[in-house]
Write a protein that holds these residues in place. Structure first.
Motif, mmCIF file in Angstrom:
data_model
loop_
_atom_site.group_PDB
_atom_site.id
_atom_site.type_symbol
_atom_site.label_atom_id
_atom_site.label_comp_id
_atom_site.label_asym_id
_atom_site.label_seq_id
_atom_site.Cartn_x
_atom_site.Cartn_y
_atom_site.Cartn_z
ATOM 1 N N LYS A 194 49.912 40.080 41.077
ATOM 2 C CA LYS A 194 50.398 41.310 41.721
ATOM 3 C C LYS A 194 50.053 41.337 43.205
ATOM 4 C CE LYS A 194 51.119 44.205 37.767
ATOM 5 N NZ LYS A 194 51.013 45.552 37.213
ATOM 6 N N LEU A 195 48.884 40.829 43.568
ATOM 7 C CA LEU A 195 48.520 40.734 44.989
ATOM 8 C C LEU A 195 49.504 39.824 45.721
ATOM 9 C CD1 LEU A 195 46.650 40.989 47.489
ATOM 10 C CD2 LEU A 195 45.266 39.163 46.488
ATOM 11 N N LEU A 196 49.761 38.657 45.174
ATOM 12 C CA LEU A 196 50.674 37.708 45.823
ATOM 13 C C LEU A 196 52.110 38.213 45.836
ATOM 14 C CD1 LEU A 196 49.150 34.404 44.399
ATOM 15 C CD2 LEU A 196 48.864 35.358 46.699
ATOM 16 N N TYR A 231 38.896 36.859 45.908
ATOM 17 C CA TYR A 231 38.010 36.457 44.818
ATOM 18 C C TYR A 231 38.637 36.881 43.500
ATOM 19 C CZ TYR A 231 34.790 36.126 48.707
ATOM 20 O OH TYR A 231 34.206 35.804 49.910
ATOM 21 N N VAL A 232 38.916 35.922 42.634
ATOM 22 C CA VAL A 232 39.452 36.203 41.304
ATOM 23 C C VAL A 232 38.244 36.217 40.366
ATOM 24 C CG1 VAL A 232 41.000 35.433 39.488
ATOM 25 C CG2 VAL A 232 41.637 35.102 41.898
ATOM 26 N N VAL A 233 37.945 37.393 39.829
ATOM 27 C CA VAL A 233 36.742 37.588 39.020
ATOM 28 C C VAL A 233 37.171 37.808 37.564
ATOM 29 C CG1 VAL A 233 34.625 38.923 38.772
ATOM 30 C CG2 VAL A 233 35.694 38.720 41.035
ATOM 31 N N PRO A 234 36.886 36.858 36.704
ATOM 32 C CA PRO A 234 37.321 37.010 35.310
ATOM 33 C C PRO A 234 36.538 38.094 34.571
ATOM 34 C CG PRO A 234 36.119 34.938 35.614
ATOM 35 C CD PRO A 234 36.219 35.598 36.961
ATOM 36 N N ALA A 235 37.093 38.543 33.463
ATOM 37 C CA ALA A 235 36.410 39.523 32.614
ATOM 38 C C ALA A 235 35.026 38.982 32.253
ATOM 39 C CB ALA A 235 37.227 39.774 31.352
ATOM 40 N N VAL A 293 38.307 46.585 51.809
ATOM 41 C CA VAL A 293 37.953 46.023 50.515
ATOM 42 C C VAL A 293 38.992 46.553 49.533
ATOM 43 C CG1 VAL A 293 36.214 45.900 48.687
ATOM 44 C CG2 VAL A 293 35.493 46.059 51.097
ATOM 45 N N GLN A 294 39.677 45.647 48.852
ATOM 46 C CA GLN A 294 40.716 46.036 47.900
ATOM 47 C C GLN A 294 40.389 45.462 46.524
ATOM 48 O OE1 GLN A 294 44.551 44.728 49.341
ATOM 49 N NE2 GLN A 294 44.279 45.703 51.310
ATOM 50 N N TYR A 295 40.694 46.244 45.494
ATOM 51 C CA TYR A 295 40.554 45.809 44.109
ATOM 52 C C TYR A 295 41.945 45.776 43.497
ATOM 53 C CZ TYR A 295 35.711 47.077 44.977
ATOM 54 O OH TYR A 295 34.454 47.170 45.515
ATOM 55 N N TRP A 296 42.316 44.632 42.918
ATOM 56 C CA TRP A 296 43.647 44.415 42.357
ATOM 57 C C TRP A 296 43.558 44.077 40.879
ATOM 58 C CZ3 TRP A 296 48.454 44.453 44.846
ATOM 59 C CH2 TRP A 296 48.402 44.722 46.223
ATOM 60 N N GLY A 351 39.112 41.543 33.944
ATOM 61 C CA GLY A 351 39.023 40.787 35.176
ATOM 62 C C GLY A 351 39.575 41.614 36.330
ATOM 63 N N VAL A 352 39.220 41.236 37.527
ATOM 64 C CA VAL A 352 39.650 41.963 38.721
ATOM 65 C C VAL A 352 39.779 40.962 39.871
ATOM 66 C CG1 VAL A 352 37.297 42.552 39.473
ATOM 67 C CG2 VAL A 352 39.197 44.039 40.104
#
Length: 161
Positions: free
Chosen positions: A82-84, A119-123, A74-77, A17-18
């Motif tokens: 961890k973002l919060l 956007y929380v994108v699951p695996a 555009v960031q990928y976390w 996920g990302v």
């Protein structure tokens, strides 16, 4: 000039996920430099701080400019946690910069606009393909592999029957 393209078709190496975080600003009045310049200056500093900290959770990012008056990142976390955590950490650059920006925003009477989307994108819920491109986007953030390793079609990479 720039990075060398990788021949053929590749895809982002990660199947995890990302979190995709988009953040931007719009300069509504260029003459109001005190309203927008501190933000324009501080964002690259925050990104450098995150890049130096391997445990921050930031996988990668890209700063973009345009259309006129607008800039965004555009960031990928790794995770929303961890973002919060970064956003609220008083000992990191973001929290004090955000507080100062909010004060200027209230005083600025619309001279600068701000936005973000998370956007929380699951695996299994994302896929990508890059053709004759250097590592780009999520692939740049997590590495790339030949498409065949994850599936030849978007449906296969998304594990859709």
């Amino acid at each position: 000039m720039g990075e060398k393209p990788i021949e053929g078709r590749t895809t982002a190496a990660t199947e995890d996920g990302v979190v995709v975080f988009l953040i931007g600003m719009r300069v509504n009045r260029f003459t109001a430099v005190r309203s927008w310049w501190p933000v324009a200056r501080e964002m690259p500093a925050m990104l450098r701080e995150l890049a130096r900290d391997q445990g921050s959770g930031l996988l990668g990012c890209k700063l973009l400019v345009g259309p006129p008056r607008e800039a965004y990142v555009v960031q990928y976390w790794e995770s929303k946690e961890k973002l919060l955590a970064y956003a609220s950490a008083s000992d990191r650059r973001h929290r004090p910069a955000w507080a100062a920006f909010n004060r200027r925003l209230r005083q600025g009477r619309g001279r600068v606009g701000f936005w973000h989307e998370t956007y929380v994108v699951p695996a299994g819920a994302h896929e990508s393909v890059y053709v004759n491109m250097p590592a780009h986007g999520l692939g740049r953030a997590t590495g790339v592999v030949p498409v065949g390793r994850r599936g030849e079609s978007a449906a296969e990479r998304l594990r859709i029957s």
